[in-house]
Scaffold this motif. Structure first.
Motif, short mmCIF file in Angstrom:
data_model
loop_
_atom_site.label_atom_id
_atom_site.label_comp_id
_atom_site.label_asym_id
_atom_site.label_seq_id
_atom_site.Cartn_x
_atom_site.Cartn_y
_atom_site.Cartn_z
N UNK A 131 0.83 -1.21 0.00
CA UNK A 131 0.00 0.00 0.00
C UNK A 131 0.86 1.26 0.00
N UNK A 132 1.90 1.25 0.82
CA UNK A 132 2.80 2.40 0.87
C UNK A 132 3.48 2.61 -0.48
N UNK A 133 3.92 1.52 -1.09
CA UNK A 133 4.60 1.64 -2.37
C UNK A 133 3.65 2.13 -3.46
N UNK A 134 2.41 1.61 -3.45
CA UNK A 134 1.43 2.09 -4.43
C UNK A 134 1.13 3.56 -4.22
N UNK A 135 1.02 3.96 -2.96
CA UNK A 135 0.78 5.36 -2.65
C UNK A 135 1.95 6.21 -3.14
N UNK A 136 3.17 5.74 -2.87
CA UNK A 136 4.35 6.47 -3.32
C UNK A 136 4.40 6.51 -4.84
N UNK A 137 4.09 5.40 -5.48
CA UNK A 137 4.10 5.34 -6.94
C UNK A 137 3.07 6.31 -7.53
N UNK A 138 1.87 6.29 -6.95
CA UNK A 138 0.84 7.21 -7.44
C UNK A 138 1.28 8.66 -7.24
N UNK A 139 1.87 8.95 -6.09
CA UNK A 139 2.31 10.30 -5.80
C UNK A 139 3.43 10.72 -6.77
N UNK A 140 4.39 9.83 -6.98
CA UNK A 140 5.49 10.14 -7.91
C UNK A 140 4.97 10.30 -9.33
N UNK A 141 4.05 9.46 -9.70
CA UNK A 141 3.50 9.51 -11.04
C UNK A 141 2.78 10.84 -11.26
N UNK A 142 2.06 11.28 -10.24
CA UNK A 142 1.33 12.54 -10.37
C UNK A 142 2.28 13.72 -10.37
N UNK A 143 3.29 13.69 -9.55
CA UNK A 143 4.27 14.77 -9.49
C UNK A 143 5.10 14.84 -10.77
N UNK A 144 5.35 13.72 -11.37
CA UNK A 144 6.20 13.66 -12.55
C UNK A 144 5.39 13.63 -13.84
N UNK A 145 4.24 14.17 -13.79
CA UNK A 145 3.39 14.30 -14.98
C UNK A 145 3.07 12.96 -15.63
N UNK A 146 2.74 11.97 -14.84
CA UNK A 146 2.27 10.70 -15.36
C UNK A 146 3.36 9.70 -15.69
N UNK A 147 4.60 9.97 -15.33
CA UNK A 147 5.69 9.02 -15.57
C UNK A 147 5.49 7.83 -14.62
N UNK A 148 5.60 6.62 -15.18
CA UNK A 148 5.40 5.42 -14.36
C UNK A 148 6.68 4.59 -14.32
N UNK A 149 7.01 4.10 -13.14
CA UNK A 149 8.14 3.21 -12.97
C UNK A 149 7.63 1.76 -13.06
N UNK A 150 8.44 0.90 -13.66
CA UNK A 150 8.07 -0.51 -13.73
C UNK A 150 9.35 -1.35 -13.78
N UNK A 151 9.21 -2.64 -13.99
CA UNK A 151 10.38 -3.51 -14.14
C UNK A 151 10.36 -4.09 -15.54
N UNK A 152 11.57 -4.29 -16.10
CA UNK A 152 11.67 -4.75 -17.49
C UNK A 152 12.68 -5.89 -17.59
N UNK A 153 12.45 -6.76 -18.58
CA UNK A 153 13.38 -7.83 -18.90
C UNK A 153 13.35 -8.97 -17.91
N UNK A 154 14.19 -9.99 -18.24
CA UNK A 154 14.26 -11.18 -17.39
C UNK A 154 14.86 -10.86 -16.03
#
Length: 163
Positions: A111-134
């Protein structure tokens, strides 16, 4: 003939007296023999009775010890079963409690991470962090239409609300 008759009567009386003496001697001898046989039989009866009583006591003692041993074994077996069952129940309850705590802690972190992710995404104009590759490395979506920056052109504008 009179003397013959007297002699016969005398002989008859002596014979009767001898017969009576012999009968009394036989009675005394048989009585003594009977007392001796009775005493021996009584002694034999006492020995046999004592042997039977001793055997009964030993058998009873052995049976009592065997019964005590069996009761001890059965009670130890049940005690072991109860203790092992209690140990299994306690360890199962402990594992369930621990897993519950872990799940609760993980849920809080998520929950904390989702909240942080949502907050960062909103502050950074919709930029989303994720994981990529194997290797599951962190990554962001870049804007392929934007120009690159920096001396080695390794910087670019991220994809977001204002791209």
């Amino acid at each position: 003939m009179n003397s013959l008759l007297t002699l016969a009567k005398d002989l008859e009386q002596k014979s009767k007296a001898q017969q009576q003496t012999t009968g009394e001697m036989l009675k005394a001898a048989f009585s003594e023999h009977e007392q001796f046989v009775r005493a021996e039989l009584n002694e034999s009866e006492k020995k046999i009775s004592a042997a039977i009583l001793d055997h009964d006591r030993k058998l009873s003692s052995a049976m009592s010890q065997r019964t005590k041993g069996m009761l001890r074994m059965v009670s130890q077996t049940w005690l072991t079963i109860v203790l092992v069952s209690m140990l299994l129940v306690a360890s199962g309850a402990g594992i369930l409690w621990w897993q519950g705590r872990q799940m609760l802690d993980n849920d809080i972190i998520i929950r904390e991470q989702k909240s942080t992710q949502d907050m960062l995404s909103e502050r950074n104009n919709g930029v989303q962090l994720t994981t990529c590759g194997k290797e599951r490395r962190r990554c962001v979506r870049g804007n392929p239409e934007a120009v690159t920056f920096g001396e080695d052109s390794s910087w670019m504008i991220l994809a977001g609300k204002y791209t």
